[in-house]
Design a protein around this motif. Structure first.
Motif: not given
Length: 302
Positions: A198-216
């Protein structure tokens, strides 16, 4: 399935002579473990602590095969110009091997007070410092935020190449918001795999993607033993000694037992998006701890 598995810095490493330190870290690298991680404290509870960038720099010089993770850096305890320089220097000595986790702290408010920082401001101060540090390490000329940091024209050269990933730790909604705004991902601790997803979905639910992609990442203590009860006994003693509170507070989030049992506990987190595991093993002896975690890595990546 791709996941990096790392160990906390061995508790007794600095009690060894130089040759034995190299041997210990070399055996960890030989086992296939990916990285070492260090906490960061100035004066924790009874005055204990470790400076994460300094410690990681020393480790990187001893064993160049291991990546180096801060988990987590208490950024609010440092001026952002100083923090950016520390991190840039660490990256220069170990290019491509550094990852920085950032947190606000919270287990010991006195640690902030003795550094002249109002503990009530540590969240907002961390937001400001994180924004400034990331901009400095991207090569920008930066001014202070005007509330906590009053300066103009700050510059840090050279900038890290490749760029350093920043993961933001914490379980609160504010921490997840911080991770989504400023980080390359979330660094979790003491949560269920359902909450992790659930938290990963919340963190990634913004209008941005880090240069190297999301990592958790997930950071946990682990009880190592031939069965769960033995592992529990080892990790309960270690955590109660460190945190000064009953182990039962942590128990449902703490894997115990042999490699298969530990991997079984961790696999749902990997399935939920964890790309990094930071593990603090407690067992009968160091060799058993490292062999078990190396086997856990093998099980999770096969």
């Amino acid at each position: 399935m791709s996941v990096a598995v790392g160990l906390s810095v061995p508790w007794d490493l600095w009690d060894l002579d130089a040759a034995s330190r190299r041997e210990r870290l070399g055996s960890i690298a030989d086992s296939g473990i990916d990285h070492l991680f260090s906490a960061d404290h100035v004066s924790f509870h009874d005055g204990s602590g470790m400076d994460a960038p300094v410690l990681l720099a020393a480790l990187g010089g001893i064993e160049p095969r291991l990546d180096l993770h801060a988990g987590v850096l208490l950024l609010a305890l440092r001026h952002p110009m100083v923090a950016a320089r520390q991190i840039a220097t660490l990256a220069q000595t170990a290019p491509g091997r550094v990852s920085i986790g950032v947190g606000v702290g919270g287990e010991d408010r006195h640690e902030f007070a003795v550094c002249g920082i109002d503990p009530a401001t540590r969240g907002r101060r961390t937001d400001a410092a994180l924004s400034i540090v990331r901009s400095l390490l991207a090569g920008d000329t930066v001014d202070g935020d005007g509330e906590f940091y009053d300066f103009q024209g700050g510059v840090i050269r050279p900038t890290p190449d490749p760029p350093i990933p920043f993961l933001v730790g914490g379980r609160s909604d504010a921490a997840l918001e911080r991770a989504g705004r400023f980080g390359d991902g979330w660094l979790a601790a003491w949560c269920s795999s359902t909450r992790f997803r659930e938290a990963v979905d919340l963190v990634e639910g913004r209008d941005r993607t880090p240069e190297g992609g999301w990592r958790h990442a997930l950071q946990l203590w682990v009880g190592v033993g031939s069965h769960r009860a033995e592992g529990r006994a080892h990790v309960a003693a270690g955590m109660e000694r460190f945190y000064k509170i009953p182990f039962e507070r942590f128990e449902k989030y703490t894997p115990t037992g042999n490699a298969e049992q530990i991997a079984e506990f961790l696999r749902p987190y990997v399935d939920a998006g964890a790309t990094t595991l930071n593990l603090t093993p407690c067992g009968a002896d160091r060799d058993v701890e490292y062999e078990t975690i190396a086997e856990v890595r093998s099980l999770l990546t096969s």
